[in-house]
Write an enzyme that holds these catalytic residues in place. Sequence first.
Site, short mmCIF file in Angstrom:
data_model
loop_
_atom_site.label_atom_id
_atom_site.label_comp_id
_atom_site.label_asym_id
_atom_site.label_seq_id
_atom_site.Cartn_x
_atom_site.Cartn_y
_atom_site.Cartn_z
CB SER A 150 -14.13 -67.62 2.25
OG SER A 150 -14.75 -68.89 2.30
CE1 TYR A 163 -19.15 -65.06 1.64
CE2 TYR A 163 -18.44 -67.28 1.08
CZ TYR A 163 -18.48 -66.23 1.98
OH TYR A 163 -17.83 -66.32 3.18
N1 LIG Z 1 -18.43 -68.49 9.36
C1 LIG Z 1 -17.64 -69.09 8.49
O1 LIG Z 1 -17.52 -70.33 8.48
C2 LIG Z 1 -16.84 -68.29 7.51
C3 LIG Z 1 -15.95 -68.99 6.66
C4 LIG Z 1 -15.20 -68.25 5.76
C5 LIG Z 1 -15.29 -66.89 5.71
N2 LIG Z 1 -16.17 -66.22 6.53
C6 LIG Z 1 -16.21 -64.78 6.43
O2 LIG Z 1 -16.02 -64.23 7.73
C7 LIG Z 1 -16.71 -62.99 7.84
C8 LIG Z 1 -17.62 -63.03 9.05
O3 LIG Z 1 -18.53 -64.10 8.89
P1 LIG Z 1 -19.43 -64.65 10.09
O4 LIG Z 1 -19.62 -66.09 9.82
O5 LIG Z 1 -18.88 -64.19 11.38
O6 LIG Z 1 -20.81 -63.91 9.74
P2 LIG Z 1 -22.05 -63.55 10.68
O7 LIG Z 1 -22.10 -64.43 11.86
O8 LIG Z 1 -23.21 -63.52 9.76
O9 LIG Z 1 -21.71 -62.06 11.18
C9 LIG Z 1 -21.59 -61.04 10.24
C10 LIG Z 1 -21.38 -59.72 10.92
O10 LIG Z 1 -21.42 -58.70 9.92
C11 LIG Z 1 -22.52 -57.84 10.16
N3 LIG Z 1 -23.14 -57.48 8.90
C12 LIG Z 1 -23.68 -58.31 7.99
N4 LIG Z 1 -24.14 -57.62 6.95
C13 LIG Z 1 -23.91 -56.31 7.23
C14 LIG Z 1 -24.16 -55.10 6.55
N5 LIG Z 1 -24.79 -55.07 5.37
N6 LIG Z 1 -23.76 -53.95 7.11
C15 LIG Z 1 -23.14 -53.94 8.30
N7 LIG Z 1 -22.87 -55.06 9.01
C16 LIG Z 1 -23.27 -56.23 8.48
C17 LIG Z 1 -23.47 -58.63 11.03
O11 LIG Z 1 -24.32 -57.75 11.71
P3 LIG Z 1 -25.68 -58.29 12.39
O12 LIG Z 1 -25.26 -58.73 13.75
O13 LIG Z 1 -26.57 -57.12 12.40
O14 LIG Z 1 -26.16 -59.41 11.51
C18 LIG Z 1 -22.47 -59.37 11.91
O15 LIG Z 1 -21.94 -58.51 12.88
C19 LIG Z 1 -17.48 -62.81 6.52
O16 LIG Z 1 -16.73 -61.98 5.66
C20 LIG Z 1 -17.55 -64.23 5.96
O17 LIG Z 1 -17.66 -64.22 4.57
C21 LIG Z 1 -16.94 -66.91 7.42
#
Ligand SMILES: NC(=O)c1ccc[n+]([C@@H]2O[C@H](COP(=O)([O-])OP(=O)(O)OC[C@H]3O[C@@H](n4cnc5c(N)ncnc54)[C@H](OP(=O)(O)O)[C@@H]3O)[C@@H](O)[C@H]2O)c1
Length: 246
Positions: A150, A163
């Site tokens: 991130s 985090y």
């Molecule tokens: N979005 C951003 O701006 C951003 C920026 C920097 C880094 N990131 C990183 O990118 C990655 C994805 O983020 P995102 O924004 O796409 O998140 P998101 O929309 O919340 O999606 C997360 C995914 O992981 C699954 N998940 C969450 N907790 C879980 C658990 N305990 N066991 C199994 N599956 C689980 C969720 O399943 P469900 O569908 O059941 O919830 C969903 O498929 C993360 O590592 C995050 O830290 C995101």
Amino acid sequence: MDLGQLVLSASFVVVTGATAGIGKAYAHELAKRGLNVVLISRSLEKLKQVAAEIEEQHGRSTRVIQMDFTEGSESYELIRDALQGLEIGILVNNVGMTILQPLCFLDLPDIDKYIPDLVNCNILSTLKMTQIILPQMVARKKGIIINMSSLLARRPIPLQQIYAASKVFIDVFSRALDGEYRSKGIIVQSVLPAFVDTNMTAKYAECGKIPADVFAHKALNTVGLTNRTSGTLKHSIQVSLVWVAR
Ligand SMILES: NC(=O)c1ccc[n+]([C@@H]2O[C@H](COP(=O)([O-])OP(=O)(O)OC[C@H]3O[C@@H](n4cnc5c(N)ncnc54)[C@H](OP(=O)(O)O)[C@@H]3O)[C@@H](O)[C@H]2O)c1
């Protein structure tokens, strides 16, 4: 970069956290580029839905594995068994969690549960998935591991302390692993996105969010070109602003 040239054309991709957001977008984009997909997440219903979409829209094979990544290392035998016999060319360690409110360490709600949940989901998942899949890549002298860090890993972030620190771990681990295995034919890329429009960022104001499908497309085009990336030019500019603000 033609990812098919970097891995085997019949390969599977494994994506953790594949039912929403960035993980789902990577799964779709990689299927569009000709790879079969193993989707791993906690909700079987959502997994089946995303798998059906991928098969229908991109004509690739899928497998689903239900797993809650807040669980400890003993739960990974289930994944090891389910992946038995599959040729895995790409691993996307995407799963991650956070709480959205900015809070001081001692103010975190249910901290006794939050600490192990976050460490397991954000750190242990990447280590265990790598431990399970890297050996077959090394044996074939080919493979790609993409780890989701991130923007918050680039400097200490008060009020998102655990985090942000977990994402520093992912970034440093990825770069060290790349150093160890690059000469053995394995590419390890650390991805440090800024704001991508997903459930995780839904409560944040617009702040330059990029749609997840656009992010996945652009970030995947950098694989093989760089081992550490913000994913897109827009996010690289946001990173520069973070440095200027220091
Ligand atoms: N979005 C951003 O701006 C951003 C920026 C920097 C880094 N990131 C990183 O990118 C990655 C994805 O983020 P995102 O924004 O796409 O998140 P998101 O929309 O919340 O999606 C997360 C995914 O992981 C699954 N998940 C969450 N907790 C879980 C658990 N305990 N066991 C199994 N599956 C689980 C969720 O399943 P469900 O569908 O059941 O919830 C969903 O498929 C993360 O590592 C995050 O830290 C995101």
